[in-house]
Design an enzyme around this catalytic site. Structure first.
Site, PDB file in Angstrom:
ATOM      1  N   CYS A 222       0.815  -1.221   0.000  1.00  0.00           N
ATOM      2  CA  CYS A 222       0.000   0.000   0.000  1.00  0.00           C
ATOM      3  C   CYS A 222       0.847   1.270   0.000  1.00  0.00           C
ATOM      4  O   CYS A 222       0.359   2.335  -0.376  1.00  0.00           O
ATOM      5  CB  CYS A 222      -0.949  -0.007   1.197  1.00  0.00           C
ATOM      6  SG  CYS A 222      -0.130  -0.030   2.804  1.00  0.00           S
TER       7      CYS A 222
ATOM      8  N   TYR B  77       5.364  -3.787  11.243  1.00  0.00           N
ATOM      9  CA  TYR B  77       5.774  -5.195  11.292  1.00  0.00           C
ATOM     10  C   TYR B  77       5.144  -6.024  10.188  1.00  0.00           C
ATOM     11  O   TYR B  77       5.494  -7.200  10.008  1.00  0.00           O
ATOM     12  CB  TYR B  77       5.450  -5.807  12.651  1.00  0.00           C
ATOM     13  CG  TYR B  77       3.979  -5.883  12.995  1.00  0.00           C
ATOM     14  CD1 TYR B  77       3.390  -4.916  13.803  1.00  0.00           C
ATOM     15  CD2 TYR B  77       3.175  -6.912  12.524  1.00  0.00           C
ATOM     16  CE1 TYR B  77       2.043  -4.967  14.125  1.00  0.00           C
ATOM     17  CE2 TYR B  77       1.823  -6.973  12.835  1.00  0.00           C
ATOM     18  CZ  TYR B  77       1.267  -5.997  13.638  1.00  0.00           C
ATOM     19  OH  TYR B  77      -0.065  -6.057  13.949  1.00  0.00           O
ATOM     20  N   GLU B  78       4.212  -5.469   9.428  1.00  0.00           N
ATOM     21  CA  GLU B  78       3.597  -6.234   8.339  1.00  0.00           C
ATOM     22  C   GLU B  78       4.485  -6.300   7.098  1.00  0.00           C
ATOM     23  O   GLU B  78       4.350  -7.208   6.283  1.00  0.00           O
ATOM     24  CB  GLU B  78       2.244  -5.617   7.964  1.00  0.00           C
ATOM     25  CG  GLU B  78       1.166  -5.874   8.997  1.00  0.00           C
ATOM     26  CD  GLU B  78      -0.179  -5.260   8.619  1.00  0.00           C
ATOM     27  OE1 GLU B  78      -0.200  -4.350   7.769  1.00  0.00           O
ATOM     28  OE2 GLU B  78      -1.193  -5.697   9.179  1.00  0.00           O
TER      29      GLU B  78
ATOM     30  N   GLY C  69     -12.178  -8.916   1.428  1.00  0.00           N
ATOM     31  CA  GLY C  69     -10.816  -9.317   1.077  1.00  0.00           C
ATOM     32  C   GLY C  69     -10.041  -9.748   2.305  1.00  0.00           C
ATOM     33  O   GLY C  69      -9.870  -8.956   3.235  1.00  0.00           O
TER      34      GLY C  69
ATOM     35  N   GLY D   1      -6.795 -11.311   2.324  1.00  0.00           N
ATOM     36  CA  GLY D   1      -5.397 -11.646   2.084  1.00  0.00           C
ATOM     37  C   GLY D   1      -4.589 -11.275   3.320  1.00  0.00           C
ATOM     38  O   GLY D   1      -5.104 -11.217   4.437  1.00  0.00           O
TER      39      GLY D   1
ATOM     40  N   MET E  19      -3.337  -8.395   4.355  1.00  0.00           N
ATOM     41  CA  MET E  19      -3.825  -7.185   5.009  1.00  0.00           C
ATOM     42  C   MET E  19      -5.183  -7.424   5.655  1.00  0.00           C
ATOM     43  O   MET E  19      -5.429  -7.031   6.804  1.00  0.00           O
ATOM     44  CB  MET E  19      -3.918  -6.044   3.995  1.00  0.00           C
ATOM     45  CG  MET E  19      -4.384  -4.724   4.587  1.00  0.00           C
ATOM     46  SD  MET E  19      -3.145  -3.955   5.646  1.00  0.00           S
ATOM     47  CE  MET E  19      -1.996  -3.359   4.397  1.00  0.00           C
TER      48      MET E  19
END
Length: 412
Positions: A58, A119-120, A193, A195, A197
Site C-alpha cells: 500500500c 511489522y507487516e 478481502g 489476504g 492485510m
C-alpha cells in the site's frame, strides 16, 4: 544462471516509488498484482534478466534485480502498470550496489515504512520473494541477501522497541474506527478481502473491537469460511456483497482488484458509512466520498493519525541501524569471499602442482617436508592471500606473492 559465476554487486539495482513522493492514488497506478507479476517474470526471461522480485504494497512499489541498468528493470515493471515509465522515472528513487542492499535492509526492518516500525512489511517481503523464487528468479546472491534481511528484522523486533505495541496499517485502521465511533456493542462491520492485510485487520478487530458483528467476504469463499471459524466471525458469499454493503455501518476494503468493487450506487441512501480503503489501487469508486452519508479514509490518511508510541520508537532507531550495519557487514563479507573463491581455488591448485612437479620427491626423501606438511603450508599461504584480498582485492598481485611465499616456505 550459473551459480558458480561471481556476481558484480554494482549490477544489483532497486528502483521504486513510495509514500514519500507520491500519494495513494499515484501509487495505485504502479501497483502490481500476481497476474501482472507473473507476466513480468515471463518477459524478464525473454530479455535475459534472470533474477528479480517485485515488492508492491500500500505504500510502495519496488523492483529489485540484476540488470545492465535500472532502466531495464523499470521498463519491465511499467509494461504492466497504468502509470507510464516517464512518470515513474520522475518520481522514482534508484539505488545500486551496497546502497540497494542497505535500502532492502531498511525496508525489511520497517525503518522505511510510512508507519515507523511497521511489522507487516516483512511478511509482504517474504511473499514477494517467494513468488519469484518459486518461478526460479532468485539467484544465490538475492537468496542470501533476503535471509540476512530476515535475520536483521527478527533481531530488531526481539531486541529493540522499534515495533513496540501494534504497529501496522491494519492496526491503524482499527484504531481509527475505535476513535471515530461512539462505543457500542452492535457495530456491523464488513471486511472485504482477507489476504495478508485483510486477515491482519480481522485479528486486530478481535483484539480491539470486541463485541462487533463482523462479516467476511472474499473471492474464495472457503478461505473466508476458514478465517471466520478461527476468529468467531461470520462470512458470506461474494454474490451477497451488495446486500452487506448496504447493511453494514463500517466497511474495510482490503482487496487487490484491478477496478473498484465498492461503487457509489451501493451507498446512496443506505445510511451512514465509515469506509476504510486499504487497497492500492483504490477499490472504492471515486466520488463515494462526495456522499453526505459516507466517510472515506485511505492509507495515507491513516498514517497521519496521532501515534502515542512514535517518540518511543524513534528513540530505538540508533539500535536498529546498528543491527542493520552489523548484518550488512556479514553479508558483504560473504559476497566478497564468494567472489574471491575461484581465484583462491586456482591458487591452491597451482601451488599443489608446483609442489608435485618441483619439490615433492626431493623434499619427502630428504625428510624436510611430508605431503601433509606441504598441504598445510599451501593452505596457510592461501589463507594469507584471502586475508590480503579482503583488504585490497588485487588478485594478480596476490597470486604472484602467494607463489613466491610458498616456494620460500618449502625451500626452507
Amino acid at each position: 544462471m550459473d551459480e558458480n559465476i561471481p556476481l558484480n554487486i554494482s549490477d544489483f539495482f532497486v528502483a521504486g516509488i513510495n509514500y514519500k513522493k507520491t500519494d495513494a492514488e499515484t501509487r495505485g497506478q504502479f501497483a502490481i498484482n500476481n497476474d501482472q507479476y507473473n507476466i513480468i517474470l515471463e518477459m524478464a526471461a525473454a530479455k535475459n534478466i534472470e533474477s528479480l522480485f517485485i515488492l508492491s504494497t500500500c505504500n510502495r512499489t519496488e523492483i529489485y534485480g540484476f540488470a545492465d541498468s535500472a532502466d531495464d528493470l523499470v521498463s519491465l515493471l511499467c509494461t504492466q502498470t497504468t502509470g507510464t515509465q516517464q512518470v515513474f522515472n520522475k518520481l522514482a528513487y534508484i539505488k545500486n550496489g551496497v546502497s540497494a542492499v542497505e535500502h532492502l535492509f531498511n525496508v525489511g526492518a520497517g525503518i522505511d515504512s510510512q508507519i515507523l516500525g511497521d511489522y507487516e512489511i516483512i511478511g509482504q517481503l517474504k511473499k514477494a520473494v517467494k513468488f519469484s523464487m518459486d518461478r526460479g528468479f532468485i539467484n544465490c546472491f538475492m537468496e542470501r541477501l533476503f535471509n540476512c534481511v530476515l535475520q536483521a528484522s527478527k533481531t530488531i523486533k526481539n531486541s529493540t522497541e522499534l515495533s513496540s505495541g501494534s504497529v501496522s496499517v491494519s492496526f491503524a485502521a482499527v484504531q481509527y474506527i475505535k476513535r471515530a465511533l461512539v462505543p457500542s456493542d452492535t457495530h456491523k462491520i464488513l471486511v472485504i478481502g482477507i489476504g495478508k492485510m485483510g486477515s491482519s485487520t480481522c485479528k486486530n478487530i478481535v483484539d480491539y473491537l470486541s463485541g462487533s458483528q463482523v462479516t467476511l467476504i472474499n473471492r474464495t469463499e472457503e478461505k473466508a469460511a476458514g478465517l471466520a471459524a478461527e476468529l468467531g466471525m461470520n462470512y458470506a458469499p461474494v454474490e451477497e456483497l451488495t446486500d452487506y454493503i448496504s447493511s453494514s455501518e463500517i466497511i474495510l476494503v482490503a482487496t487487490n482488484a484491478s477496478a473498484p468493487i465498492v461503487l457509489k450506487e451501493h451507498l446512496v441512501n443506505k445510511g451512514d458509512k465509515l469506509i476504510i480503503d486499504l487497497s492500492i489501487p483504490y477499490n472504492v469508486e471515486p466520488g463515494c466520498e462526495e456522499l453526505t452519508n459516507v466517510t472515506l479514509v485511505n492509507v495515507d490518511e491513516l498514517s497521519k493519525m496521532r501515534d502515542d508510541n512514535l517518540q518511543k520508537r524513534q528513540a530505538e532507531m540508533p539500535k536498529a541501524k546498528a543491527i542493520i550495519e552489523s548484518h550488512i557487514s556479514v553479508f558483504l563479507t560473504w559476497h566478497q569471499m564468494r567472489q574471491t573463491a575461484p581465484a583462491l581455488k586456482a591458487v591452491k591448485t597451482r601451488l599443489s602442482d608446483i609442489y608435485v612437479q618441483h619439490f615433492a620427491e626431493t623434499q619427502v626423501n630428504s625428510g624436510k617436508c611430508s605431503l601433509n606438511n606441504a598441504e598445510g603450508k599451501i593452505q596457510r599461504v592461501v589463507n594469507d592471500m584471502a586475508g590480503k584480498m579482503k583488504i585490497k582485492n588485487e588478485c594478480g598481485c596476490h597470486y604472484l606473492e602467494a607463489i613466491n611465499e610458498f616456494i620460500l616456505a618449502v625451500a626452507n
